[in-house]
Design a protein around this motif. Structure first.
Motif, PDB file in Angstrom:
ATOM      1  N   UNK A  44      37.931 -28.461  12.279  1.00  0.00           N
ATOM      2  CA  UNK A  44      37.095 -27.312  12.656  1.00  0.00           C
ATOM      3  C   UNK A  44      35.863 -27.754  13.434  1.00  0.00           C
ATOM      4  N   UNK A  45      35.184 -28.787  12.953  1.00  0.00           N
ATOM      5  CA  UNK A  45      33.975 -29.226  13.660  1.00  0.00           C
ATOM      6  C   UNK A  45      34.314 -29.864  15.001  1.00  0.00           C
ATOM      7  N   UNK A  46      35.463 -30.528  15.099  1.00  0.00           N
ATOM      8  CA  UNK A  46      35.885 -31.069  16.392  1.00  0.00           C
ATOM      9  C   UNK A  46      36.158 -29.923  17.360  1.00  0.00           C
ATOM     10  N   UNK A  47      36.786 -28.868  16.880  1.00  0.00           N
ATOM     11  CA  UNK A  47      37.044 -27.705  17.721  1.00  0.00           C
ATOM     12  C   UNK A  47      35.760 -27.037  18.190  1.00  0.00           C
ATOM     13  N   UNK A  48      34.807 -26.896  17.281  1.00  0.00           N
ATOM     14  CA  UNK A  48      33.515 -26.301  17.657  1.00  0.00           C
ATOM     15  C   UNK A  48      32.808 -27.187  18.672  1.00  0.00           C
ATOM     16  N   UNK A  49      32.815 -28.491  18.410  1.00  0.00           N
ATOM     17  CA  UNK A  49      32.168 -29.420  19.345  1.00  0.00           C
ATOM     18  C   UNK A  49      32.812 -29.384  20.715  1.00  0.00           C
ATOM     19  N   UNK A  50      34.140 -29.367  20.772  1.00  0.00           N
ATOM     20  CA  UNK A  50      34.833 -29.302  22.052  1.00  0.00           C
ATOM     21  C   UNK A  50      34.560 -27.985  22.773  1.00  0.00           C
ATOM     22  N   UNK A  51      34.481 -26.897  22.014  1.00  0.00           N
ATOM     23  CA  UNK A  51      34.181 -25.595  22.613  1.00  0.00           C
ATOM     24  C   UNK A  51      32.783 -25.585  23.218  1.00  0.00           C
TER      25      UNK A  51
END
Length: 94
Positions: A44-51
Motif C-alpha cells: 500500500x505504501x509503495x503504491x501511494x509513493x508511486x502515485x
C-alpha cells in the motif's frame, strides 16, 4: 530381564511434544498474520509513493520515494519479527 524406562529416545514425546505442537501452531499462525499485515502495508505504501511520484513529477519524487521506502522498511521489519515468532514457536534458539 529388567525393563529400562529410559529407552525412549523420542525427545518430543508426551507433554513436550504436545507443547511444541501448540506453540508451533500458534507461532506459525501469528507469524503468518504478521507477515501478511507487513506485506499489505508495504504494498500500500509503495503504491501511494508511486502515485505521488507519478502525479507530481520530479518535484514530488523525493516524497514519493520516501513513502515507498518507509513501506519497504515496515515490510522487512515485520518479516523479521514474523520469522522470530515462528522460530520461537518451534523452540529454535537462533
Amino acid at each position: 530381564m529388567p525393563i529400562d524406562n529410559n529407552t525412549n529416545t523420542n525427545k518430543d514425546g508426551g507433554i513436550t511434544g504436545a507443547a511444541k505442537f501448540v506453540t508451533s501452531t500458534v507461532g506459525n499462525a501469528a507469524g503468518g498474520l504478521g507477515r501478511t499485515a507487513g506485506n499489505v502495508t508495504g504494498a500500500a505504501t509503495k503504491g501511494v509513493g508511486d502515485t505521488i511520484s507519478s502525479a507530481t513529477g520530479s518535484a514530488g519524487k523525493p516524497i514519493g520515494d520516501a513513502i515507498a521506502n518507509i513501506g519497504a522498511g515496515i515490510q522487512q521489519g515485520t518479516d523479521g519479527v514474523s520469522k522470530g515468532v515462528e522460530n520461537a514457536g518451534q523452540w529454535k534458539s537462533s
